[in-house]
Write an enzyme that holds these catalytic residues in place. Sequence first.
Site: not given
Ligand code: SAM
Length: 318
Positions: A166, A55
């Site tokens: 999301k 993203w």
């Molecule tokens: N939008 C990203 C991309 O296009 O590459 C993909 C995101 S991935 C589906 C979900 C991300 O949420 C993971 O990298 C995870 O580390 C992050 N995440 C989950 N909980 C989080 C938190 N409490 N704080 C920061 N990041 C978090």
Amino acid sequence: MGKASRDKRDIYYRKAKEEGWRARSAFKLLQIDEEFNIFEGVKRVVDLCAAPGSWSQVLSRKVYLPVKLAPDAKDEDLPLIVAIDLQPMAPIEGVIQVQGDITNARTAEVVIRHFDGCKADLVVCDGAPDVTGLHDMDEFVQSQLILAGLTIVSHVLKEGGKFIAKIFRGKDTSLLYCQLKLFFPVVTFAKPKSSRNSSIEAFAVCENYSPPEGFNPKDLHRLLEKVGSPSGVDDTDCCSGRLEGPNKVYIPFLACGDLSGYDSDRSYPLPKVVGGTYQSLDPVQPPIAPPYKRALELKKGTSQGGGIRELENLTLDS
Ligand code: SAM
């Protein structure tokens, strides 16, 4: 599943590698943009839960690079993109990275500092917890990430700005919709074509940020708790007061992306290669420190007879 087999079964995985995106999620944001024109006039953006960075790549290509590469580009006009994740990610042109937990107040403060008193035009959040498969639990943890995103929104988003987050569809979807409606007059739940039908994921597209008059971000959680309570915040608003029955709230739900385009639930034949066999491309940028990295190292250790105890401890601790 091998890479070639996945290339066949997941067209967006293959296309992501061909077009240089770090993850197939890039297409979700691009398809949301096709429908909602989310990048128009955007100069400052926050990308929450950004790793591995597809993203952020979209933001860099759509928001930052067109200004940077313009013939009369000036440094002071360059857009600001701040990306946050628990995981580190490889650099992306025009993107400032913050490693941290978005549910932690200190992370929000770091983001706010980067904006130096200015406000963002757009906040996007693709956050996802490690999915357990227990839908209620996954939906709950996901909603906590959205609420953390909303906290950051309440500090950094300018009035009129947009928030894309999301969501996991489930029994509390109407409650979440009503909570978002407190701050955004227009909220649509969108399902991009690149998001599989079998997945409960969708995206809340929230437009025209308009917090209630006199709103203080410190009151955010108190305000959200009132939504759906018998004595709702404002009984004249369809989204406050009791959320009785499934018909009480109608949530606009929209499929987006070119509907005649690729279908994420279909397998497509691999491209024909003249005089050779099809070679699957490597991922553009594998995660640099994924949470499973240590477990893989330990697993390798176990096959040579070492690391079993540490792997057991890691499993127990996580
Ligand atoms: N939008 C990203 C991309 O296009 O590459 C993909 C995101 S991935 C589906 C979900 C991300 O949420 C993971 O990298 C995870 O580390 C992050 N995440 C989950 N909980 C989080 C938190 N409490 N704080 C920061 N990041 C978090």
